[in-house]
Design a protein around this motif. Structure first.
Motif, PDB file in Angstrom:
ATOM      1  N   ALA A 177      -2.850   0.102  -1.863  1.00 58.26           N
ATOM      2  CA  ALA A 177      -4.060   0.510  -1.550  1.00 58.26           C
ATOM      3  C   ALA A 177      -4.413   0.654  -0.048  1.00 58.26           C
ATOM      4  O   ALA A 177      -4.207  -0.077   0.949  1.00 58.26           O
ATOM      5  CB  ALA A 177      -5.167  -0.389  -2.112  1.00 58.26           C
ATOM      6  N   GLY A 178      -5.328   1.796   0.338  1.00 58.55           N
ATOM      7  CA  GLY A 178      -5.959   1.970   1.665  1.00 58.55           C
ATOM      8  C   GLY A 178      -7.174   0.758   1.852  1.00 58.55           C
ATOM      9  O   GLY A 178      -7.220   0.073   1.309  1.00 58.55           O
TER      10      GLY A 178
ATOM     11  N   SER B 194     -15.457  -4.740  15.969  1.00 59.17           N
ATOM     12  CA  SER B 194     -15.267  -4.575  14.770  1.00 59.17           C
ATOM     13  C   SER B 194     -13.940  -5.206  14.211  1.00 59.17           C
ATOM     14  O   SER B 194     -14.109  -5.524  13.176  1.00 59.17           O
ATOM     15  CB  SER B 194     -15.495  -2.888  14.378  1.00 59.17           C
ATOM     16  N   LEU B 195     -12.971  -4.909  15.301  1.00 61.70           N
ATOM     17  CA  LEU B 195     -11.653  -5.534  14.816  1.00 61.70           C
ATOM     18  C   LEU B 195     -11.906  -6.832  14.792  1.00 61.70           C
ATOM     19  O   LEU B 195     -10.971  -7.631  14.222  1.00 61.70           O
ATOM     20  CB  LEU B 195     -10.705  -4.874  15.668  1.00 61.70           C
ATOM     21  N   GLU B 196     -12.568  -7.490  15.826  1.00 61.31           N
ATOM     22  CA  GLU B 196     -12.637  -8.976  15.774  1.00 61.31           C
ATOM     23  C   GLU B 196     -13.338  -9.553  14.566  1.00 61.31           C
ATOM     24  O   GLU B 196     -12.877 -10.432  13.900  1.00 61.31           O
ATOM     25  CB  GLU B 196     -13.492  -9.317  17.156  1.00 61.31           C
TER      26      GLU B 196
ATOM     27  N   LEU C 177      -8.695 -13.862   2.269  1.00 61.29           N
ATOM     28  CA  LEU C 177      -7.700 -13.099   2.332  1.00 61.29           C
ATOM     29  C   LEU C 177      -6.535 -13.866   3.378  1.00 61.29           C
ATOM     30  O   LEU C 177      -6.923 -14.355   4.384  1.00 61.29           O
ATOM     31  CB  LEU C 177      -7.826 -11.781   2.721  1.00 61.29           C
ATOM     32  N   SER C 178      -5.252 -13.601   3.377  1.00 58.59           N
ATOM     33  CA  SER C 178      -4.481 -13.898   4.354  1.00 58.59           C
ATOM     34  C   SER C 178      -4.623 -12.954   5.556  1.00 58.59           C
ATOM     35  O   SER C 178      -5.082 -11.777   5.600  1.00 58.59           O
ATOM     36  CB  SER C 178      -2.769 -13.601   3.966  1.00 58.59           C
ATOM     37  N   PRO C 179      -4.423 -13.609   6.887  1.00 59.08           N
ATOM     38  CA  PRO C 179      -4.343 -12.846   7.868  1.00 59.08           C
ATOM     39  C   PRO C 179      -3.696 -11.495   8.100  1.00 59.08           C
ATOM     40  O   PRO C 179      -2.499 -11.376   7.522  1.00 59.08           O
ATOM     41  CB  PRO C 179      -3.849 -13.651   8.965  1.00 59.08           C
ATOM     42  N   GLY C 180      -4.254 -10.313   8.074  1.00 58.91           N
ATOM     43  CA  GLY C 180      -3.909  -9.226   8.219  1.00 58.91           C
ATOM     44  C   GLY C 180      -3.944  -8.558   6.749  1.00 58.91           C
ATOM     45  O   GLY C 180      -3.654  -7.423   6.751  1.00 58.91           O
TER      46      GLY C 180
ATOM     47  N   SER D 242      -6.646  -5.794   7.670  1.00 60.60           N
ATOM     48  CA  SER D 242      -6.199  -4.986   8.795  1.00 60.60           C
ATOM     49  C   SER D 242      -5.004  -4.141   9.109  1.00 60.60           C
ATOM     50  O   SER D 242      -4.666  -3.240   9.594  1.00 60.60           O
ATOM     51  CB  SER D 242      -6.261  -6.004  10.402  1.00 60.60           C
ATOM     52  N   ALA D 243      -3.876  -4.970   8.073  1.00 65.33           N
ATOM     53  CA  ALA D 243      -2.703  -4.117   7.891  1.00 65.33           C
ATOM     54  C   ALA D 243      -2.907  -2.640   7.262  1.00 65.33           C
ATOM     55  O   ALA D 243      -2.054  -1.837   7.130  1.00 65.33           O
ATOM     56  CB  ALA D 243      -1.857  -4.929   7.218  1.00 65.33           C
ATOM     57  N   ARG D 244      -4.031  -2.588   6.285  1.00 68.99           N
ATOM     58  CA  ARG D 244      -4.295  -1.582   5.532  1.00 68.99           C
ATOM     59  C   ARG D 244      -4.901  -0.306   6.320  1.00 68.99           C
ATOM     60  O   ARG D 244      -5.266   0.859   5.660  1.00 68.99           O
ATOM     61  CB  ARG D 244      -5.026  -1.743   4.508  1.00 68.99           C
TER      62      ARG D 244
END
Length: 288
Positions: free
Chosen positions: A3-4, A54-56, A67-70, A73-75
């Motif tokens: 999924a995106g 926003s990324l922070e 959720l697990s780290p990433g 953000s990995a999506r």
């Protein structure tokens, strides 16, 4: 197919059973505010986190949604902005001007500044003596646990000409563990231990004083916030026999420096206050 970002975000919200309003309120409490409109756009796929703040906030969202780290953000898809995403900097880039910081962190077995605890609020008081020198400071802060059994956080002081190590003196809520000194780079680091281990998202306060190894005659004081803080306060107090002739408040971010002239107003102290601030530097400088 995996999924995106927007699908993964919507699924995580549904699985956690929370609304965007709930998420917005929790982010504000943690000093990482994101508007309800932006959160809605992220969920619908109209936009995605792009800017440094926003990324922070996205890292906080991953923790809030368990959720697990990433996990989100990995999506993220390709940036819709030209060039690299603002604020996407490694620890090496953040401390490029202070090469001794990363080795000091690693010597105390920290990977970064916020391995276990994140700072939500920091108040710093600095006294300037009759010779125009700073001999120490007082720090009060609120910390929040990123996971269970969180207790440690690093303290970093960087000075020119570090012939003698600063001394951290716990006042309340904390104690000092291991320390590390690198005179070559002027970096002193210490392991700050909260009075007890915290559960995930739990907060605590600490207070300590810092006595500088050598008095500093720098005509400025500033603090770099590596992540967004709910509140950052710097209060500089001058000896009545040695008052500055001019004062400036300055803020440095990726967008440059913003300077505002300030006055003592008949008193002997001046402060700089910023809410929802960071990443960036807040400071006060003066001339005699």
């Amino acid at each position: 197919m995996e999924a995106g970002f927007h699908d993964a975000f919507a699924e995580a919200l549904a699985r956690r059973g929370v609304t965007l309003s709930w998420l917005h309120e929790r982010l504000v409490e943690r000093g990482c505010p994101v508007s309800p409109t932006a959160l809605s756009y992220w969920r619908s796929g109209r936009s995605q986190p792009e800017r440094g703040t926003s990324l922070e906030a996205l890292a906080e969202i991953e923790r809030l949604l368990r959720l697990s780290p990433g996990g989100l953000s990995a999506r993220l898809g390709p940036s819709k902005r030209p060039g690299p995403r603002p604020g996407e900097r490694s620890m090496q880039e953040i401390f490029a001007d202070s090469p001794g910081v990363l080795p000091a962190l690693h010597a105390l077995e920290f990977e970064g500044l916020y391995d276990e605890l994140v700072e939500q609020l920091r108040h710093i008081t600095v006294d300037i003596d009759e010779h125009g020198r700073a001999t120490g400071m007082e720090v009060r802060a609120i910390m929040q646990a990123r996971g269970n059994d969180a207790r440690r956080t690093p303290l970093i002081v960087t000075l020119d000409g570090l012939d003698r190590a600063p001394e951290f003196r716990p006042v309340a809520g904390c104690s000092i563990g291991r320390t590390f000194l690198d005179p070559a780079t002027g970096v002193f680091a210490a392991e700050l231990l909260m009075d007890r281990s915290l559960a995930r998202d739990e907060t605590c306060l600490y207070e300590l004083s810092v006595e500088l190894g050598e008095p500093s005659d720098d005509a400025w004081f500033d603090h770099y916030a590596a992540r967004r803080l709910g509140e950052l306060l710097i209060w500089v107090r001058f000896d009545p026999s040695r008052l500055p002739s001019r004062l400036e408040r300055y803020v440095r971010t990726d967008d440059g420096e913003e300077v505002t002239e300030v006055t003592l107003g008949g008193g002997r102290s001046v402060h700089a206050l910023a809410r929802g601030f960071g990443p960036g530097m807040l400071g006060i400088r003066w001339t005699w």
